[in-house]
Write a protein that holds these residues in place. Structure first.
Motif, PDB file in Angstrom:
ATOM      1  N   GLN A  21      81.951  38.099  32.488  1.00 47.94           N
ATOM      2  CA  GLN A  21      82.862  37.149  31.828  1.00 47.94           C
ATOM      3  C   GLN A  21      83.959  37.930  31.105  1.00 47.94           C
ATOM      4  O   GLN A  21      83.992  38.030  29.888  1.00 47.94           O
ATOM      5  N   GLU A  22      84.880  38.465  31.894  1.00 46.66           N
ATOM      6  CA  GLU A  22      85.883  39.392  31.369  1.00 46.66           C
ATOM      7  C   GLU A  22      86.822  38.776  30.333  1.00 46.66           C
ATOM      8  O   GLU A  22      87.298  39.470  29.446  1.00 46.66           O
ATOM      9  N   ALA A  23      87.111  37.503  30.428  1.00 47.30           N
ATOM     10  CA  ALA A  23      88.017  36.895  29.455  1.00 47.30           C
ATOM     11  C   ALA A  23      87.477  37.021  28.038  1.00 47.30           C
ATOM     12  O   ALA A  23      88.245  37.172  27.084  1.00 47.30           O
ATOM     13  N   LEU A  24      86.159  36.999  27.896  1.00 49.32           N
ATOM     14  CA  LEU A  24      85.560  37.127  26.568  1.00 49.32           C
ATOM     15  C   LEU A  24      85.392  38.580  26.155  1.00 49.32           C
ATOM     16  O   LEU A  24      84.978  38.865  25.033  1.00 49.32           O
ATOM     17  N   ARG A  25      85.737  39.498  27.035  1.00 48.75           N
ATOM     18  CA  ARG A  25      85.596  40.932  26.746  1.00 48.75           C
ATOM     19  C   ARG A  25      86.928  41.576  26.358  1.00 48.75           C
ATOM     20  O   ARG A  25      86.990  42.771  26.123  1.00 48.75           O
ATOM     21  N   ARG A  26      87.968  40.783  26.289  1.00 45.73           N
ATOM     22  CA  ARG A  26      89.274  41.321  25.882  1.00 45.73           C
ATOM     23  C   ARG A  26      89.789  40.496  24.707  1.00 45.73           C
ATOM     24  O   ARG A  26      89.582  39.287  24.659  1.00 45.73           O
ATOM     25  N   PRO A  27      90.440  41.147  23.754  1.00 46.24           N
ATOM     26  CA  PRO A  27      90.956  40.392  22.603  1.00 46.24           C
ATOM     27  C   PRO A  27      92.068  39.443  23.048  1.00 46.24           C
ATOM     28  O   PRO A  27      92.731  39.678  24.054  1.00 46.24           O
ATOM     29  N   PRO A  28      92.258  38.380  22.289  1.00 45.74           N
ATOM     30  CA  PRO A  28      93.341  37.462  22.647  1.00 45.74           C
ATOM     31  C   PRO A  28      94.691  38.140  22.474  1.00 45.74           C
ATOM     32  O   PRO A  28      94.838  39.084  21.691  1.00 45.74           O
ATOM     33  N   HIS A  29      95.656  37.669  23.209  1.00 42.60           N
ATOM     34  CA  HIS A  29      97.021  38.164  23.057  1.00 42.60           C
ATOM     35  C   HIS A  29      97.452  37.923  21.614  1.00 42.60           C
ATOM     36  O   HIS A  29      97.081  36.924  21.011  1.00 42.60           O
ATOM     37  N   PRO A  30      98.227  38.840  21.022  1.00 45.83           N
ATOM     38  CA  PRO A  30      98.620  38.667  19.617  1.00 45.83           C
ATOM     39  C   PRO A  30      99.456  37.402  19.366  1.00 45.83           C
ATOM     40  O   PRO A  30      99.452  36.874  18.262  1.00 45.83           O
ATOM     41  N   GLU A  31     100.128  36.930  20.372  1.00 44.64           N
ATOM     42  CA  GLU A  31     100.937  35.715  20.233  1.00 44.64           C
ATOM     43  C   GLU A  31     100.265  34.569  20.981  1.00 44.64           C
ATOM     44  O   GLU A  31      99.906  34.718  22.141  1.00 44.64           O
ATOM     45  N   PRO A  32     100.111  33.408  20.336  1.00 48.04           N
ATOM     46  CA  PRO A  32      99.537  32.267  21.056  1.00 48.04           C
ATOM     47  C   PRO A  32     100.486  31.786  22.147  1.00 48.04           C
ATOM     48  O   PRO A  32     101.668  32.139  22.152  1.00 48.04           O
ATOM     49  N   PRO A  33      99.979  30.980  23.065  1.00 48.23           N
ATOM     50  CA  PRO A  33     100.855  30.459  24.124  1.00 48.23           C
ATOM     51  C   PRO A  33     102.025  29.680  23.508  1.00 48.23           C
ATOM     52  O   PRO A  33     101.873  29.050  22.456  1.00 48.23           O
ATOM     53  N   PRO A  34     103.171  29.721  24.143  1.00 46.17           N
ATOM     54  CA  PRO A  34     104.326  29.006  23.591  1.00 46.17           C
ATOM     55  C   PRO A  34     104.111  27.494  23.599  1.00 46.17           C
ATOM     56  O   PRO A  34     103.330  26.959  24.393  1.00 46.17           O
ATOM     57  N   VAL A  35     104.822  26.834  22.723  1.00 49.62           N
ATOM     58  CA  VAL A  35     104.791  25.372  22.669  1.00 49.62           C
ATOM     59  C   VAL A  35     105.165  24.839  24.049  1.00 49.62           C
ATOM     60  O   VAL A  35     106.066  25.354  24.707  1.00 49.62           O
TER      61      VAL A  35
END
Length: 159
Positions: A21-35
């Motif tokens: 489950q690689e998505a849970l093994r990497r930190p989130p991008h510092p910026e959230p998705p754009p509006v």
């Protein structure tokens, strides 16, 4: 008080399907998705942002273990030799379950521990992974920590 370099040990063992489950093994991008982003993109970002810091899965990048809760640290050592002994003991503990025969050899295990000690001696990190029977996966990591070095991108969880 000056704190000196030390090394934190991490261990994870579990089903290979969970490890994948690689998505849970990497930190989130510092910026959230754009509006205006698709709802599933926003939902996925929120899930990863909430899960990564507390998830027990090994991070894709070894240094990101330092972002995990202090409770996930299995040991802390000032001496690289002591950290390597811990690593060697864990390897010996799991060796009977290794899928590869060469990885069960005592000389090979000793060589891995010696190599880890040398790497830690110059401030490097060690990250190892092994397939186990059932199918399972073992992840071992030793992360060098420099508490007084403000140029380090991640804070140290302490000695």
């Amino acid at each position: 008080m000056r704190q000196y370099r030390h090394h934190h040990g991490y261990l994870w063992v579990g089903p290979k399907s969970r490890f994948d489950q690689e998505a849970l093994r990497r930190p989130p991008h510092p910026e959230p998705p754009p509006v205006g982003s698709r709802p599933e993109v926003i939902a996925r970002y929120r899930e990863v942002a909430a899960e990564f810091p507390t998830c027990d899965l090994p991070p894709l990048e070894t240094r990101n273990w330092l972002r995990k809760p202090r409770a996930q640290v299995r040991g802390t050592w000032a001496d690289p030799a002591e950290a390597a002994v811990w690593l060697g003991e864990r390897l010996a503990e799991y060796a009977p379950r290794f899928m590869g025969g060469v990885q069960r050899d005592v000389r090979w295990l000793s060589g891995v521990a010696a190599s880890a000690e040398a790497r830690l001696g110059w401030g490097g990190d060690v990250s190892l992974g092994y397939y186990l029977e059932r199918p399972a996966f073992l992840s071992l990591a030793l992360v060098s920590c420099f508490p007084d070095d403000e140029s380090q991108p991640l804070p140290c969880p302490g000695p």
